[in-house]
Write a protein that holds these residues in place. Structure first.
Motif, PDB file in Angstrom:
ATOM      1  N   ARG A  22       0.418   8.601  -9.014  1.00  0.00           N
ATOM      2  CA  ARG A  22       1.596   8.192  -9.763  1.00  0.00           C
ATOM      3  C   ARG A  22       2.420   7.137  -9.036  1.00  0.00           C
ATOM      4  NH1 ARG A  22       4.711  13.131 -10.380  1.00  0.00           N
ATOM      5  NH2 ARG A  22       3.222  14.149  -9.043  1.00  0.00           N
ATOM      6  N   ASN A  23       2.024   6.812  -7.808  1.00  0.00           N
ATOM      7  CA  ASN A  23       2.712   5.751  -7.083  1.00  0.00           C
ATOM      8  C   ASN A  23       2.158   4.407  -7.534  1.00  0.00           C
ATOM      9  OD1 ASN A  23       3.564   3.852  -5.249  1.00  0.00           O
ATOM     10  ND2 ASN A  23       3.475   5.257  -3.512  1.00  0.00           N
ATOM     11  N   PRO A  24       2.967   3.533  -8.088  1.00  0.00           N
ATOM     12  CA  PRO A  24       2.425   2.288  -8.650  1.00  0.00           C
ATOM     13  C   PRO A  24       1.708   1.436  -7.619  1.00  0.00           C
ATOM     14  CG  PRO A  24       4.826   2.256  -8.591  1.00  0.00           C
ATOM     15  CD  PRO A  24       4.424   3.649  -8.285  1.00  0.00           C
ATOM     16  N   ILE A  25       2.125   1.471  -6.357  1.00  0.00           N
ATOM     17  CA  ILE A  25       1.470   0.644  -5.346  1.00  0.00           C
ATOM     18  C   ILE A  25       0.062   1.167  -5.080  1.00  0.00           C
ATOM     19  CG2 ILE A  25       1.579  -0.087  -2.940  1.00  0.00           C
ATOM     20  CD1 ILE A  25       4.617  -0.086  -3.233  1.00  0.00           C
ATOM     21  N   THR A  26      -0.041   2.485  -4.966  1.00  0.00           N
ATOM     22  CA  THR A  26      -1.367   3.076  -4.780  1.00  0.00           C
ATOM     23  C   THR A  26      -2.262   2.784  -5.983  1.00  0.00           C
ATOM     24  OG1 THR A  26      -0.200   4.832  -3.638  1.00  0.00           O
ATOM     25  CG2 THR A  26      -2.521   5.186  -4.100  1.00  0.00           C
ATOM     26  N   VAL A  64       1.159   2.946   3.144  1.00  0.00           N
ATOM     27  CA  VAL A  64       0.740   2.145   4.286  1.00  0.00           C
ATOM     28  C   VAL A  64      -0.656   2.550   4.736  1.00  0.00           C
ATOM     29  CG1 VAL A  64       1.274   1.492   6.643  1.00  0.00           C
ATOM     30  CG2 VAL A  64       3.117   1.840   4.999  1.00  0.00           C
ATOM     31  N   HIS A  65      -0.918   3.854   4.722  1.00  0.00           N
ATOM     32  CA  HIS A  65      -2.250   4.330   5.082  1.00  0.00           C
ATOM     33  C   HIS A  65      -3.277   3.784   4.119  1.00  0.00           C
ATOM     34  CE1 HIS A  65      -0.281   8.036   7.204  1.00  0.00           C
ATOM     35  NE2 HIS A  65       0.005   6.879   7.781  1.00  0.00           N
ATOM     36  N   SER A  66      -2.895   3.726   2.848  1.00  0.00           N
ATOM     37  CA  SER A  66      -3.816   3.197   1.853  1.00  0.00           C
ATOM     38  C   SER A  66      -4.158   1.751   2.167  1.00  0.00           C
ATOM     39  CB  SER A  66      -3.181   3.289   0.454  1.00  0.00           C
ATOM     40  OG  SER A  66      -2.971   4.613   0.106  1.00  0.00           O
ATOM     41  N   PHE A 119       4.016  -6.279   2.522  1.00  0.00           N
ATOM     42  CA  PHE A 119       5.394  -6.758   2.370  1.00  0.00           C
ATOM     43  C   PHE A 119       6.147  -5.913   1.355  1.00  0.00           C
ATOM     44  CE2 PHE A 119       4.417 -11.193   4.047  1.00  0.00           C
ATOM     45  CZ  PHE A 119       5.240 -11.025   5.141  1.00  0.00           C
ATOM     46  N   VAL A 120       5.507  -5.701   0.227  1.00  0.00           N
ATOM     47  CA  VAL A 120       6.181  -4.929  -0.835  1.00  0.00           C
ATOM     48  C   VAL A 120       6.500  -3.534  -0.353  1.00  0.00           C
ATOM     49  CG1 VAL A 120       5.880  -3.922  -3.118  1.00  0.00           C
ATOM     50  CG2 VAL A 120       5.213  -6.292  -2.686  1.00  0.00           C
ATOM     51  N   ILE A 121       5.517  -2.900   0.330  1.00  0.00           N
ATOM     52  CA  ILE A 121       5.766  -1.545   0.812  1.00  0.00           C
ATOM     53  C   ILE A 121       6.919  -1.547   1.797  1.00  0.00           C
ATOM     54  CG2 ILE A 121       4.788   0.334   2.173  1.00  0.00           C
ATOM     55  CD1 ILE A 121       2.061  -0.541   0.918  1.00  0.00           C
ATOM     56  N   ALA A 122       6.882  -2.525   2.699  1.00  0.00           N
ATOM     57  CA  ALA A 122       7.948  -2.597   3.693  1.00  0.00           C
ATOM     58  C   ALA A 122       9.278  -2.832   3.023  1.00  0.00           C
ATOM     59  CB  ALA A 122       7.639  -3.719   4.684  1.00  0.00           C
ATOM     60  N   LEU A 123       9.267  -3.663   1.990  1.00  0.00           N
ATOM     61  CA  LEU A 123      10.505  -4.002   1.294  1.00  0.00           C
ATOM     62  C   LEU A 123      11.098  -2.803   0.553  1.00  0.00           C
ATOM     63  CD1 LEU A 123      12.210  -6.533   0.633  1.00  0.00           C
ATOM     64  CD2 LEU A 123      10.851  -6.743  -1.458  1.00  0.00           C
ATOM     65  N   GLY A 152      12.972   4.326   3.961  1.00  0.00           N
ATOM     66  CA  GLY A 152      14.137   5.178   3.730  1.00  0.00           C
ATOM     67  C   GLY A 152      14.112   5.874   2.391  1.00  0.00           C
ATOM     68  N   ASN A 153      13.174   5.553   1.580  1.00  0.00           N
ATOM     69  CA  ASN A 153      13.106   6.270   0.292  1.00  0.00           C
ATOM     70  C   ASN A 153      12.343   7.577   0.454  1.00  0.00           C
ATOM     71  OD1 ASN A 153      14.466   4.259  -0.872  1.00  0.00           O
ATOM     72  ND2 ASN A 153      12.776   3.508  -2.144  1.00  0.00           N
TER      73      ASN A 153
END
Lengths: 102, 168, 638
Positions: free
Chosen positions: A28-32, B26-28, B69-73, B77-78
């Motif tokens: 459900r994580n859009p990045i994944t 990040v692991h992904s 970049f997107v992940i870091a951005l 903290g979420n």
């Protein structure tokens, strides 16, 4: 140097594709989910390349090149969308985004 | 060659599962880098030298950096997402079932239709000159269209990311 | 259109014009003007009818033939069905027309006084004129369809006039009852018309009666019986008579005009008009005779115990129409028409005299609260007396001759049992009419609590006196009427001369009448104690008869209760589980389908993805299966 049979490449590509597909449907994580899509792109690329060698035709490899380009464009746009959604709400779950509901 | 294929295959499948299964994006991404590298090796076994380079440069170099970049951005903290039940019932099991069914069907079809490999490919298959010749002569229109696709993507990203307020 | 045809049409349309004028002018019309219009149209119509009748009479007696049938054009053309509008003015129709316009005019005149203080004065005259128009249409029509129009029209007018005092619940209920009963009859006539058209191919009297001989008796019997259903309902014969006593809720002039003189005799007219059918359908004719004679006796017994002056007269009307029905059923059409004529005179007279009494007593109708009024209201008394002796059958008053003609017919046409019914009914008629007379005008002093007074009104007294004269001398119209009607009933099975009196029978009947009068005199004038002991001895039967043999109760349980039960069941079950369930099920199905579709159109990305994946799997399966099937037949997939 013995050749790896075409079928093995195809089945490997299928496995990769299915992993990407299941990942896309389950996470459900859009990045994944976007990364799962990349996996599926790559599985497709592998099939093109395998057939290109099998038939000795460059068209398959050219197609892979084009797919990589389109995948890059897709990734850029998708990530832009994700960034926008994240800006709007702190916590993003794909299931919560259903404004396109009929 | 065969050994190399199987090593790469195991790495590909393992990292693919890691990409899909890890909780941290990040692991992904790290898994995906390894995955793409192994795929580049497979391209080499398929005598696609130019594609192998492109795979490393574009995918591992450009796209995955974009992901990072997107992940870091965004996620610093979420709270980690995907806590609790998803909204959709009956999603996971049917998805896995559909995947397994697709796998079985394709494997069956592949085994039936493509059990024999063709003869050896020409020697210059996949070399940079041959690739360039094919790309810029036979497939030049597709090549130019790709440029247009990228242009559209750039404009779209600038428009969307540059906007301050959006509404859903 | 020649002058005669125009004249006849004007007779028909004048009352309609009056009704329309009064209705549309409404409150802008002075009350006097409404009365003048209503009376004037009827008087002119009557005079014109008289001219037509006299012209016809003169022409016939000088050996000429005169046209009876006037066609005015096609009313409806639905090939092959063609319905023309035409009028048939033969002696039978003229008899009825003369009574409708003549007695109708007298009753209109009477209404001017009787209704003087009513606030719906104009409405009353509009309804009355409407009634006269529809009744004229009924008798003047030359085909069954226009007859049915008039038939329904008189039912409507009757409904409106019974319910004229619409602020009285009982009047409204009575009007409804009359309408329902009459509609049963209307349906009977309608079915009869369908059968007539199916078997005889036309609805015009001339065609139908010319072809009657070519149709078998069973079909004619069916037609005759369906027509009889209509006649029974309209003429208040057994078993559809229960509306008539209740109809007395209407104003007294209405009772006199509609429920005594004219409308209730429409059934008699119908059967006389259809004499060729009944002549060829003896079974149906026999049923008519049985119904008539039975009704005559049945109503006469009830009349003996009623205490409402108008209800006694209502039952006597039913009884007298029973005589007429018997006559036309037995084949003595002329006798039936003759009795209709005299009955119209004396029954209208009785109602109007009773109306004077009722009005002078301030609306009191119960004869137990009257008595001793002979001296206080001499005009009402004398005219009522004339009506009573006329209906009882005392010579030389009108009823004697016509009733004798009917009883003669019973003997001549071999109906011994039914004839006995009629003779007993004649005895009872004499008894109950004189009982009414004694209780109202004699039997000691006044028993009520009103103040009996006589305030003479010219408009009420003149018609009563005229009718009293007619009731006295009406019997002598037998000869001309018989001669005239012979022109209508051409080829009828029985040809009876109503002007000749069968003296032994007449004498016997007269003795019974005298016995009836004597009984009434004994019980109500001389020996009231005897009456008391008789009432005690016969308490059970008396109760039965007083309640009109509980027919209303029977109908209540036989028709009304099941009808309401069915309606309730339909409302409860059918309405809930079928009528309402169908749309509910439809909407539930639609909602379920919509919910199903909505579940797919969720906006959920992953659900869309799964849908695509499942579709891909299905396509793959299809491809693999077809490819495998092709390969197993030796065809390699490409």
């Amino acid at each position: 140097m013995p050749q790896v049979p075409l079928a093995d490449y195809l089945i490997l590509a299928t496995v990769l594709f299915v992993i990407g597909l299941v990942g896309f449907l389950v996470r459900r994580n859009p990045i994944t989910m976007l990364m799962a899509i990349e996996l599926m792109w790559n599985a497709g690329n592998l099939v093109f390349a395998a057939f290109a060698r099998n038939f000795g035709d460059m068209t398959g490899q050219v197609f892979v090149f084009i797919v990589i380009t389109v995948a890059a464009a897709e990734a850029a746009i998708s990530l832009a969308i994700v960034v926008m959604v994240f800006r709007h709400r702190e916590d993003v779950d794909v299931d919560d985004i259903s404004v396109m509901r009929g | 060659m065969v050994v190399l294929f199987w090593v790469c295959a195991i790495v590909l499948v393992g990292t693919a599962i890691a990409v899909v299964g890890s909780r941290q994006p990040v692991h992904s991404v790290v898994g995906l880098i390894v995955n793409f590298s192994a795929l580049a090796v497979l391209f080499l076994t398929l005598s696609a030298e130019f594609l192998a380079m492109m795979q490393i440069i574009i995918y591992a170099g450009a796209i995955l950096v974009l992901f990072l970049f997107v992940i870091a951005l965004l996620t610093v903290g979420n709270q980690p997402i995907e806590t609790g039940e998803g909204r959709l019932a009956h999603q996971t099991v049917p998805a896995i079932a559909a995947g397994v069914a697709a796998l079985g069907l394709i494997a069956f079809g592949v085994r039936t239709a493509w059990s024999q490999s063709a003869a050896s490919p020409p020697a210059d298959l996949g070399t940079v000159p041959a690739f360039g010749t094919a790309l810029l002569t036979t497939h030049v229109f597709a090549f130019e269209a790709t440029a247009f696709v990228l242009l559209v993507a750039i404009i779209g990203v600038v428009l969307m990311a540059g906007r301050k307020e959006i509404r859903f | 259109m020649d002058k005669f045809a125009a004249l006849v049409l004007v007779i028909l349309l004048l009352p309609l014009a009056g009704a329309v004028l009064i209705s549309f002018a409404g409150p802008y019309l002075p009350r006097v003007a409404a009365a003048v219009i209503a009376n004037g149209t009827l008087l002119v119509a009557f005079l014109m009818t008289g001219i037509v009748a006299l012209t016809g009479w003169q022409a016939t007696s000088s050996g000429q033939t005169i046209p009876q049938h006037f066609a005015y054009g096609t009313w409806a053309l639905i090939p092959p069905l063609k319905i023309s509008f035409g009028l048939l003015i033969d002696p039978l129709a003229l008899t009825w027309m003369l009574i409708i316009t003549g007695v109708g005019f007298l009753i209109h005149l009477y209404s001017v006084g009787y209704m003087a203080s009513d606030r719906n004065y104009r409405t009353f005259f509009a309804y009355m004129n409407l009634f006269v128009f529809t009744m004229l249409l009924l008798v003047m029509s030359d085909n069954f369809l226009w007859l049915l129009v008039g038939w329904g029209g008189v039912g409507l007018a009757s409904y409106l006039l019974i319910g004229f005092y619409y602020d009285r619940v009982s009047a409204v209920l009575a009007a409804r009852k009359a309408l329902i009963m009459n509609v049963i009859g209307d349906v009977g006539i309608m079915i009869a018309i369908f059968l007539i058209y199916a078997h005889l191919g036309s609805a015009a009297y001339s065609d139908v009666f010319a072809r009657v001989a070519s149709v078998g008796a069973p079909a004619l019997t069916a037609i005759g019986l369906w027509l009889l259903l209509g006649a029974v309902a309209k003429s208040a014969q057994l078993p559809l008579h229960t509306w008539l006593p209740d109809a007395m809720e209407g104003p007294t002039p209405v009772s006199a005009l509609i429920h005594a003189a004219t409308m209730v005799t429409a059934g008699v007219y119908l059967i006389a008009r259809c004499y060729p059918i009944y002549d060829h359908a003896p079974v149906a004719a026999e049923v008519v005779a049985v119904v008539g004679a039975t009704s005559a006796l049945f109503a006469a017994t009830i009349g003996c115990v009623q205490y409402d002056i108008k209800r006694v007269l209502a039952y006597s009307t039913m009884s007298q129409i029973g005589y007429m029905m018997f006559a036309v059923g037995a084949g003595a059409y002329t006798a039936g028409a003759f009795h209709f004529l005299t009955h119209a005179f004396f029954k209208a007279l009785l109602f109007m005299a009773a109306g004077i009494v009722i009005q002078n007593l301030g609306g009191e109708q119960d004869i137990r609260k009257m008595g001793g009024l002979a001296g206080k209201m001499p005009l009402a008394f004398w005219t009522f007396l004339i009506g009573t002796v006329a209906i009882a059958g005392v010579p030389p008053f009108a009823g004697f001759f016509s009733k004798d003609a009917v009883i003669d017919a019973a003997i001549a046409l071999h109906h011994p049992v039914l004839g006995a019914f009629l003779i007993i009914a004649a005895f009872l008629t004499a008894f109950y009419m004189f009982r009414l007379l004694f209780l109202t005008f004699f039997s000691g002093a006044y028993r009520g609590d009103g103040a009996p007074h006589d305030h003479p009104m010219v408009s009420m007294n003149v018609p009563v006196v005229v009718l009293a004269i007619l009731a006295t001398v009406g019997g002598f119209l037998a000869a001309p009427l018989g001669a005239a009607l012979r022109l209508t009933f051409v080829g009828a099975l029985h040809d009876q001369d109503i002007a000749t009196i069968n003296w032994p029978v007449a004498a016997g009947a007269f003795l019974l009448v005298v016995a009836g009068i004597a009984t009434a005199y004994a019980l109500y004038q001389v020996r009231p104690q005897l009456r008391e002991s008789l009432i005690r001895a016969l308490a059970g039967p008396r109760q039965l008869v007083m309640n009109a043999y509980y027919l209303d109760t029977v109908y209540h349980w036989l028709v009304e209760v099941p009808a309401y039960a069915i309606a309730d069941a339909a409302a409860g079950f059918f309405e809930t589980f079928i009528i309402r369930a169908i749309p509910l099920a439809a909407s539930a199905t639609a909602a379920a389908l919509g919910g199903f579709a909505r579940a797919w159109e969720s906006g959920q990305l992953r659900r869309y993805g799964l849908t695509i994946a499942v579709g891909v799997v299905l396509l793959l399966a299809w491809y693999v299966i077809t490819a495998y099937a092709a390969a197993s037949q030796g065809v390699l997939p490409q």
